[in-house]
Design an enzyme around this catalytic site. Structure first.
Site, PDB file in Angstrom:
ATOM      1  N   CYS A  11       0.850  -1.191   0.000  1.00 23.66           N
ATOM      2  CA  CYS A  11       0.000   0.000   0.000  1.00 23.66           C
ATOM      3  C   CYS A  11       0.890   1.247   0.000  1.00 23.66           C
ATOM      4  CB  CYS A  11      -0.938   0.096   1.187  1.00 23.66           C
ATOM      5  SG  CYS A  11      -2.003  -1.329   1.380  1.00 23.66           S
ATOM      6  N   GLU A  68      16.624 -15.847 -12.312  1.00 24.88           N
ATOM      7  CA  GLU A  68      16.108 -14.485 -12.482  1.00 24.88           C
ATOM      8  C   GLU A  68      15.381 -14.345 -13.827  1.00 24.88           C
ATOM      9  OE1 GLU A  68      15.459 -12.108 -10.732  1.00 24.88           O
ATOM     10  OE2 GLU A  68      15.317 -10.375 -12.045  1.00 24.88           O
ATOM     11  N   ARG A  76       3.180   0.458  -5.356  1.00 22.30           N
ATOM     12  CA  ARG A  76       3.083  -0.210  -4.057  1.00 22.30           C
ATOM     13  C   ARG A  76       1.795  -0.999  -3.902  1.00 22.30           C
ATOM     14  NH1 ARG A  76       6.731   1.835  -0.481  1.00 22.30           N
ATOM     15  NH2 ARG A  76       5.511   0.990   1.238  1.00 22.30           N
ATOM     16  N   ASN A  94      -0.736   1.716   5.924  1.00 24.45           N
ATOM     17  CA  ASN A  94       0.046   0.719   5.188  1.00 24.45           C
ATOM     18  C   ASN A  94       0.634  -0.233   6.217  1.00 24.45           C
ATOM     19  OD1 ASN A  94       1.938  -0.655   3.566  1.00 24.45           O
ATOM     20  ND2 ASN A  94       3.484   0.909   3.922  1.00 24.45           N
ATOM     21  N   GLY A  95       0.424  -1.538   6.041  1.00 25.26           N
ATOM     22  CA  GLY A  95       0.973  -2.518   6.985  1.00 25.26           C
ATOM     23  C   GLY A  95      -0.132  -3.418   7.503  1.00 25.26           C
ATOM     24  N   GLU A 112       6.594 -13.525 -14.083  1.00 28.59           N
ATOM     25  CA  GLU A 112       5.999 -12.396 -13.364  1.00 28.59           C
ATOM     26  C   GLU A 112       5.234 -11.458 -14.297  1.00 28.59           C
ATOM     27  OE1 GLU A 112       9.295 -10.070 -11.853  1.00 28.59           O
ATOM     28  OE2 GLU A 112       8.023  -9.187 -10.335  1.00 28.59           O
ATOM     29  N   LYS A 153      11.455 -13.236 -14.001  1.00 29.92           N
ATOM     30  CA  LYS A 153      11.001 -12.077 -14.775  1.00 29.92           C
ATOM     31  C   LYS A 153       9.951 -12.512 -15.775  1.00 29.92           C
ATOM     32  CE  LYS A 153      12.260  -9.741 -13.083  1.00 29.92           C
ATOM     33  NZ  LYS A 153      12.827  -9.142 -11.916  1.00 29.92           N
ATOM     34  N   LYS A 165       5.366  -3.627  -5.628  1.00 31.58           N
ATOM     35  CA  LYS A 165       6.806  -3.378  -5.662  1.00 31.58           C
ATOM     36  C   LYS A 165       7.466  -3.669  -4.321  1.00 31.58           C
ATOM     37  CE  LYS A 165      10.579  -1.819  -7.552  1.00 31.58           C
ATOM     38  NZ  LYS A 165      11.212  -2.725  -8.523  1.00 31.58           N
ATOM     39  N   TRP A 188      -2.940  -2.501  -1.656  1.00 30.84           N
ATOM     40  CA  TRP A 188      -2.631  -3.879  -2.035  1.00 30.84           C
ATOM     41  C   TRP A 188      -3.220  -4.719  -0.923  1.00 30.84           C
ATOM     42  CZ3 TRP A 188       0.131  -8.046  -0.066  1.00 30.84           C
ATOM     43  CH2 TRP A 188       0.433  -9.069  -0.975  1.00 30.84           C
ATOM     44  N   HIS A 235      17.813 -34.701 -13.570  1.00 29.09           N
ATOM     45  CA  HIS A 235      17.383 -35.334 -12.318  1.00 29.09           C
ATOM     46  C   HIS A 235      15.890 -35.130 -12.090  1.00 29.09           C
ATOM     47  CE1 HIS A 235      21.487 -36.340 -11.194  1.00 29.09           C
ATOM     48  NE2 HIS A 235      21.818 -35.167 -11.727  1.00 29.09           N
TER      49      HIS A 235
HETATM   50  O1  M6R Z   1      12.933  -4.575  -2.325  1.00 29.61           O
HETATM   51  P1  M6R Z   1      13.514  -5.966  -2.323  1.00 29.61           P
HETATM   52  O2  M6R Z   1      14.681  -6.079  -3.220  1.00 29.61           O
HETATM   53  O3  M6R Z   1      13.801  -6.473  -0.949  1.00 29.61           O
HETATM   54  O4  M6R Z   1      12.351  -6.882  -2.919  1.00 29.61           O
HETATM   55  C1  M6R Z   1      12.471  -8.275  -2.920  1.00 29.61           C
HETATM   56  C2  M6R Z   1      11.505  -8.901  -3.905  1.00 29.61           C
HETATM   57  O5  M6R Z   1      10.189  -8.652  -3.505  1.00 29.61           O
HETATM   58  C3  M6R Z   1      11.704  -8.345  -5.320  1.00 29.61           C
HETATM   59  O6  M6R Z   1      13.023  -8.532  -5.733  1.00 29.61           O
HETATM   60  C4  M6R Z   1      10.763  -9.033  -6.335  1.00 29.61           C
HETATM   61  O7  M6R Z   1      11.055 -10.388  -6.422  1.00 29.61           O
HETATM   62  C5  M6R Z   1      10.926  -8.357  -7.675  1.00 29.61           C
HETATM   63  N1  M6R Z   1      10.124  -7.172  -7.726  1.00 29.61           N
HETATM   64  C6  M6R Z   1      10.602  -9.230  -8.820  1.00 29.61           C
HETATM   65  O8  M6R Z   1      10.846  -8.594 -10.048  1.00 29.61           O
END
Ligand code: M6R
Length: 603
Positions: A2, A477, A27, A100-101, A484, A481, A598, A74, A500
């Site tokens: 949020c 990674e 956020r 937020n939280g 996601e 990506k 984010k 969120w 395996h």
């Molecule tokens: O802010 P951070 O780097 O701690 O965030 C960790 C993950 O939430 C973040 O890297 C997430 O996996 C990415 N947004 C994915 O693209």
């Protein structure tokens, strides 16, 4: 998760509240709302859906008030509905609150407030009803706010407005909240981009701080009510950096910002001629007595951490990467010879904060590797190194990964130097490659070849990404990506693991991205032959000089020749471009993938 924003000052608040919410949309974006204080009382408008839905529902010219709060959500408690959108109000409509939280004890508080009428499923709604209780008991807004906050446990950043006063009250505990100061207004927000177009003067609030801001000034008091000073800093981010700058998506803009971000990450830290690395923010003895390194992180940052374990092991330093969400619940043994590095772009990831908190008091040393100046992790760790990537708005992390890995390469060099009694490694080749990295990334961006790969394969069933050594976290990674932002199934594996189990899933409709970085390539090539024998299309990501794989690959995405330690960053740029192009061809909401946000500020 949020985003919250608040504003007091001269002129109407609504335009600045809405632009603040747009800049915080990364956020959370399942509902949004604002509340302004008017002479007739508090005016609340809130809606399910993205900020655009809220903006369409508001006739800005008719929303009065120079003081207001806003929220983009969120969901954690209750689905994204109009009723669950913030701000939340009390029974009498005399207060409005954004949060937020998570309020951990909201169920108990709700029981105690059973005489009140609740209209949402949220944990947040206990806050306005508690405020109502204290106002009814005769307390003024500030004391009612303070007493309400005393009742809460959990993680939160809160802003509240009250009928009849143009003061906004705010506080934080475990969730970010920053104060902005302009000549004619003050701002509160979860993150600086919310008000960067109005001011670059920022003060970072600490957990327990209570801020009261009104058009003529502000006060900040600590948990005990004592006045505290939180100095203002000038942020050197360009407001345009927080906009899309002509690109269709933040993600693409941030991919293209990587050469500049990498220059910033390296600037003043590496001397290829001397083979030396310096971090001005680290004390001389920062790594004295360290013999083991733990890296804690989530998501993309975890992949950067995993990359670093290979770098450190290669330098004779035992290193382990942990998902911080696991580490915090069950920390492994550590002592004063252990350095725990928290890798986090935002510096606010709850899992990573919790991992660091879990080893406080053990003697272990802690280092934050983050992008966000003044973020919570910087206050939880003994030392901080910034990756200097600039604001990253797209939910999909791109430039932060490159900058994290580049900075971790430098840190590995410095650790190696310190743990070897000050003997420089033969590292000038590596540091020269690092210095050339921004131009090498630019070469990839200038002649992108990923589009034809995305066009050929963007409607396949499933995608595999494989690699060994540092190419393994790059494969992980690449898959993260891809899944996601395309919503297609994608998995990353060590190339060693393929036969395996995962090989059972490989068919002619499973494109396999194979990452080559110049080490263990022969073995990875064997694995490529194995999947090719199952008719899977192969997309190799490999160096200019390497032609061996050409015979076995359907497509080759080239990266410039460079040092092995650096090659993974370049390979990852190619994979970022493939994911972006495929998601764009599938018309996905690239900057705001479903169910994600984010900054993940809940565990
Ligand atoms: O802010 P951070 O780097 O701690 O965030 C960790 C993950 O939430 C973040 O890297 C997430 O996996 C990415 N947004 C994915 O693209």
């Amino acid at each position: 998760m949020c985003g919250i924003t608040a504003r007091v000052g001269t002129g109407a608040a609504i335009g600045e509240l809405l632009s603040g919410l747009r800049n915080l949309e990364y956020r959370g974006y399942d509902s949004a709302g604002v509340a302004t204080v008017t002479p007739d009382g508090i005016n609340v408008v809130k809606h399910q859906g993205e900020i655009d839905v809220l903006c369409d529902a508001i006739d800005q010219s008719s929303v009065r008030g120079t003081t207001g709060i806003g929220h983009t959500r969120w969901s954690t408690h209750g689905p994204p509905t109009d009723a669950n959108a913030h701000p939340h109000t009390d029974c009498l409509g005399q207060v409005a609150v954004v949060h937020n939280g998570i309020i951990d004890n909201y169920a108990e508080l709700k029981d105690e407030l059973s005489a009140h009428e609740f209209t949402s499923d949220t944990d947040t709604e206990v806050i306005p009803h508690l405020l109502e209780e204290f106002l009814s008991a005769g307390y003024g807004p500030e004391e009612a706010f303070r007493r309400t906050v005393d009742q809460l446990s959990g993680s939160y950043a809160i802003a509240a407005v009250f009928e009849g006063t143009d003061t906004v009250f705010g506080t934080r505990s475990g969730s970010p909240l920053v104060l902005g100061r302009a000549s004619d207004a003050y701002y509160l927000a979860s993150d600086v981009p919310a008000f960067l177009e109005y001011t670059d003067e920022v003060a970072y609030l600490h957990d327990g701080d209570v801020v009261a801001m009104h058009p003529d000034g502000y006060t900040i008091t600590d948990t005990d009510g004592n006045s505290v000073d939180r100095p203002f800093e000038t942020i050197d981010w360009d407001p345009n950096d927080a906009g899309k700058g002509g690109f269709d998506h933040y993600m693409l803009k941030e991919i293209y910002e990587q050469p500049a971000a990498l220059r910033q990450a390296i600037r003043g830290r590496a001397d290829p001629l001397e083979g030396r690395v310096e971090f001005e923010e680290l004390p001389e003895d920062a790594f004295a007595g360290i013999d083991t390194v733990h890296l804690v992180a989530m998501g993309t940052s975890y992949h950067a951490a995993l990359y670093a374990t290979t770098l450190l092991s290669d330098r004779g330093i035992p290193a382990h990467a942990f998902l911080s969400g696991e580490y915090g619940s069950n920390p492994p043994p550590v002592d004063d010879s252990t350095l725990v590095i928290a890798v986090t772009q935002s510096g606010e990831t709850a899992d990573t904060l919790s991992a660091i908190r879990s080893i406080q008091g053990t003697g272990a040393h802690t280092l934050a590797l983050t992008n966000v100046v003044g973020s919570t992790i910087t206050r939880e760790c003994e030392n901080t190194v910034y990756i200097r990537a600039g604001p990253e708005i797209g939910v999909a992390a791109t430039k932060s990964f490159s900058s994290q890995v580049a900075t971790l390469i430098l840190l590995s060099e410095r650790l190696s130097y310190d743990t070897n009694g000050g003997t420089p490694r033969e590292s000038s080749d590596l540091l020269s490659s690092l210095a050339a990295l921004p131009d090498d990334v630019q070469r990839i961006l200038d002649e992108p070849t990923a589009e034809s790969v995305a066009a050929t394969y963007h409607d396949a069933d499933s995608y595999f990404f494989i690699g060994r050594g540092i190419a393994h976290p790059v494969a992980l990674e690449g898959a993260l990506k891809f899944k996601e932002i395309t919503y297609d199934h994608a998995e990353g594996f060590s190339a060693a693991e393929l036969k395996h189990g995962p090989l059972a899933l490989v068919t002619a409709n499973t494109p396999v991205f194979a990452v080559f970085t110049g080490r263990d390539d022969t073995k990875t090539l064997h694995n490529v032959k194995e999947v090719r024998a199952r008719d899977a299309p192969i997309i190799a990501v490999t160096a200019d000089r390497d032609t061996k794989v050409d015979d076995y690959a359907d497509h080759v995405l080239r990266i410039p020749d460079t040092h092995h330690d650096v090659a993974g960053i370049l390979a990852n740029v190619q994979l970022q471009l493939v994911s972006y192009m495929a998601a764009d061809m599938l018309s996905r909401p690239i900057d705001k993938p479903r169910n994600l946000a984010k900054s993940v500020t809940v565990e």
